[in-house]
Design an enzyme around this catalytic site. Structure first.
Site, PDB file in Angstrom:
ATOM      1  N   HIS A 242       0.860  -1.220  -0.129  1.00  9.75           N
ATOM      2  CA  HIS A 242       0.077   0.008  -0.052  1.00  9.75           C
ATOM      3  C   HIS A 242       0.775   1.233   0.210  1.00  9.75           C
ATOM      4  O   HIS A 242       0.400   2.496  -0.428  1.00  9.75           O
ATOM      5  CB  HIS A 242      -0.901   0.140   1.074  1.00  9.75           C
ATOM      6  CG  HIS A 242      -2.140   1.054   1.013  1.00  9.75           C
ATOM      7  ND1 HIS A 242      -3.197   0.765  -0.035  1.00  9.75           N
ATOM      8  CD2 HIS A 242      -2.487   2.065   1.669  1.00  9.75           C
ATOM      9  CE1 HIS A 242      -4.004   1.837   0.035  1.00  9.75           C
ATOM     10  NE2 HIS A 242      -3.557   2.496   1.175  1.00  9.75           N
ATOM     11  N   ARG A 245       1.352   2.821  -3.424  1.00  8.05           N
ATOM     12  CA  ARG A 245       0.159   3.647  -3.774  1.00  8.05           C
ATOM     13  C   ARG A 245       0.357   5.260  -3.072  1.00  8.05           C
ATOM     14  O   ARG A 245       0.084   6.163  -3.928  1.00  8.05           O
ATOM     15  CB  ARG A 245      -1.013   2.878  -3.393  1.00  8.05           C
ATOM     16  CG  ARG A 245      -2.541   3.933  -3.672  1.00  8.05           C
ATOM     17  CD  ARG A 245      -3.689   3.140  -3.374  1.00  8.05           C
ATOM     18  NE  ARG A 245      -4.626   3.886  -2.819  1.00  8.05           N
ATOM     19  CZ  ARG A 245      -5.604   4.483  -3.740  1.00  8.05           C
ATOM     20  NH1 ARG A 245      -5.542   4.389  -5.044  1.00  8.05           N
ATOM     21  NH2 ARG A 245      -6.776   5.329  -3.273  1.00  8.05           N
ATOM     22  N   TYR A 277      -2.106  14.109   1.254  1.00  5.55           N
ATOM     23  CA  TYR A 277      -0.665  13.978   0.714  1.00  5.55           C
ATOM     24  C   TYR A 277      -0.052  15.366   0.587  1.00  5.55           C
ATOM     25  O   TYR A 277       1.444  15.220   0.319  1.00  5.55           O
ATOM     26  CB  TYR A 277      -0.942  13.359  -0.840  1.00  5.55           C
ATOM     27  CG  TYR A 277      -1.242  11.785  -0.491  1.00  5.55           C
ATOM     28  CD1 TYR A 277      -0.527  11.011  -0.549  1.00  5.55           C
ATOM     29  CD2 TYR A 277      -2.573  11.582  -0.882  1.00  5.55           C
ATOM     30  CE1 TYR A 277      -0.813   9.653  -0.130  1.00  5.55           C
ATOM     31  CE2 TYR A 277      -2.825  10.300  -0.773  1.00  5.55           C
ATOM     32  CZ  TYR A 277      -2.119   9.429  -0.352  1.00  5.55           C
ATOM     33  OH  TYR A 277      -2.535   7.948  -0.354  1.00  5.55           O
TER      34      TYR A 277
END
Length: 299
Positions: A242, A245, A277
């Protein structure tokens, strides 16, 4: 109505009506079962009368058993969803569950890997595999996670109809929502290498990625391959499938991608999920600054 009938109806609603994942269905049904057993209620009308006081008591019992804040928050969401469902079944005019604030959760930032580390991980799983085709398979999966930002479940849900990959790929994500993602040449080549070497037939209606015995590839096998590669490269435990990603998102943002475009590429339902992010990108830059700038320790 019996306990079993209530739980069966709740299970079918989650699995078929809401299209929740098998893991979520199991967790939500288990939560409902605990509430029914504790409260000794097995009818929709009785369950519909459960109020905030009863929910708080149930959550307190679970916290006393060692539930963390994050798990308690998930438990509360499951309880409120179940009560809302019970109220609908009971024909209540207002099916909304009791208002109740869950425990506060401190969100940690995703920890991305660097572009070089992502490429090295893909190469390492290829080299470490017991068979050439398995190495090509694992590399292809990791390239889809890092190069296209797919969730591991999304990559493994691809069927043979997806190949050969073109410039874009239609992905079915959470909530059965579809999105279109661009495909980099290295990703398309990686998948093509796997399909050319795979000893099992690639059928349009069957899973694209096969396990060693021909069945669908499991997430656990990808995670194990990644763990071996991570250890071999000396990377931290946070370097999971993960994390690739997360890295896809962080590196795109750092390259100038706007949040809305990133939200669409990742398949996030809300912009809030994507905004984390911006903090990751800032954290990465700060980390580079602290390690590279001679005066960083004094600033």
């Amino acid at each position: 109505m019996t306990r079993e009938a209530v739980l069966a109806a709740w299970h079918d609603y989650l699995a078929q009506g809401r299209r929740r994942s098998p893991h979520t269905v199991r967790a939500y049904v288990a939560t409902a079962a605990r509430l029914i057993d504790t409260a000794a209620l097995d009818s929709w009308s009785a369950l519909a009368r459960i109020d905030g006081v009863a929910l708080r008591a149930q959550l307190a019992r679970r916290r006393a058993a060692g539930l963390t804040n994050a798990s308690a928050a998930r438990e509360l969401s499951a309880l409120k969803a179940f009560i809302a469902f019970a109220r609908e079944q009971a024909g209540c005019a207002d099916p909304a569950p009791p208002r109740m604030r869950g425990p506060r959760i401190k969100k940690g930032l995703p920890r991305p890997v660097t572009p070089d580390e992502a490429v090295s991980l893909a190469a390492a799983v290829h080299e470490d595999a017991s068979e050439e085709w398995i190495g090509a398979r694992d590399r292809a999966v990791l390239l889809l996670l890092y190069g296209a930002g797919l969730r591991i479940a999304e990559a493994l849900s691809l069927t043979g109809a997806a190949v050969p990959l073109g410039e874009t790929l239609v992905v079915t994500g959470k909530g059965n929502k579809q999105r279109k993602v661009p495909v980099l040449p290295i990703v398309a080549q990686g998948v093509a290498d796997y399909t050319a070497k795979c000893p099992w037939p690639i059928e349009k209606a069957a899973p694209l990625f096969h396990g060693a015995k021909g069945g669908p590839l499991s997430q656990g096998m990808v995670q194990k391959a990644m763990a071996r590669a991570r250890i071999a490269l000396g990377l931290p435990a946070s370097a999971t499938p993960h994390a690739l990603r997360h890295s896809f998102a962080t590196h795109l943002l750092g390259a100038g991608a706007d949040l809305r475009s990133l939200q669409e590429l990742l398949g996030h339902a809300s912009l809030g999920s994507t905004q984390i992010y911006t903090k990751v990108d800032a954290a990465v830059l700060l980390d580079v600054y602290r390690h590279a700038h001679p005066r960083a320790a004094h600033d």
